[in-house]
Design a protein around this motif. Structure first.
Motif, short mmCIF file in Angstrom:
data_model
loop_
_atom_site.label_atom_id
_atom_site.label_comp_id
_atom_site.label_asym_id
_atom_site.label_seq_id
_atom_site.Cartn_x
_atom_site.Cartn_y
_atom_site.Cartn_z
N SER A 1 0.84 -1.19 0.00
CA SER A 1 0.00 0.00 0.00
C SER A 1 0.88 1.25 0.00
CB SER A 1 -0.90 -0.02 1.24
OG SER A 1 -1.67 1.15 1.29
N GLU B 1 0.85 5.76 -1.12
CA GLU B 1 0.01 6.95 -1.32
C GLU B 1 -0.71 6.88 -2.67
OE1 GLU B 1 -1.65 10.48 -0.05
OE2 GLU B 1 -0.15 9.35 1.07
N THR C 1 -1.65 4.14 -4.27
CA THR C 1 -2.66 3.08 -4.35
C THR C 1 -3.90 3.40 -3.54
OG1 THR C 1 -1.75 1.81 -2.51
CG2 THR C 1 -0.91 1.31 -4.72
N ARG C 2 -3.82 4.40 -2.66
CA ARG C 2 -4.99 4.78 -1.86
C ARG C 2 -5.76 5.88 -2.59
NH1 ARG C 2 -1.02 3.83 2.10
NH2 ARG C 2 -0.41 6.01 2.14
N ASN D 1 -13.09 5.19 0.83
CA ASN D 1 -11.64 5.08 0.69
C ASN D 1 -11.29 3.67 0.23
OD1 ASN D 1 -10.92 7.73 1.67
ND2 ASN D 1 -11.74 7.02 3.62
N ASP E 1 -8.07 1.15 -1.20
CA ASP E 1 -6.65 0.90 -1.43
C ASP E 1 -6.57 -0.12 -2.55
OD1 ASP E 1 -3.98 0.34 -1.45
OD2 ASP E 1 -3.80 0.18 0.73
#
Length: 102
Positions: free
Chosen positions: A3, A5, A7-8, A37, A39
Motif C-alpha cells: 500500500s 500513497e 494506491t490509496r 476510501n 486501497d
C-alpha cells in the motif's frame, strides 16, 4: 503490492432523489455524499457494520421444496414435445405476421 500513497484513492457516493446511487471522483454541489476510501493495492473495501437479527433457536425454517427448472421428460415423450413446440412456433409466426399486416 504494498500500500502506498498512489494506491490509496478516495471516491464519493451519493443518492439522488429517485434513490439511485452514484459514484464519482467528486460529489456534485448540494448533495450529501459519503467518502469511500479504497486501497487498490489491497483491493478491499472496509467492512460495513450491519444490524444483527435476533433469531430464536425455537424458530425453525422449513425450506420449500425445490421445483425443477424444467420438467423431466422420458425419451418417448421427446418427439411429441418437439411436435407441440413446432405447432406453437407456427401459431406465433402466424400471429406475428398478422400483427405486422395491420
Amino acid at each position: 503490492p504494498a500500500s502506498t500513497e498512489q494506491t490509496r484513492q478516495t471516491f464519493y457516493k451519493w443518492q439522488d432523489a429517485n434513490g439511485q446511487w452514484h459514484f464519482g471522483n467528486e460529489a456534485p454541489e448540494g448533495v450529501t455524499s459519503k467518502e469511500v476510501n479504497i486501497d487498490t493495492a489491497a483491493n478491499i473495501l472496509a467492512p460495513v457494520a450491519t444490524k444483527k437479527e435476533d433469531t430464536s433457536d425455537n424458530e425453525l425454517i422449513t425450506p420449500e421444496p425445490r421445483v425443477p427448472d424444467s420438467p423431466i421428460v422420458m425419451p418417448g415423450q421427446a418427439l411429441e414435445l418437439i411436435d407441440q413446440a413446432k405447432q406453437v412456433k407456427s401459431m406465433l409466426e402466424s400471429r406475428y405476421s398478422t400483427e405486422e399486416q395491420r
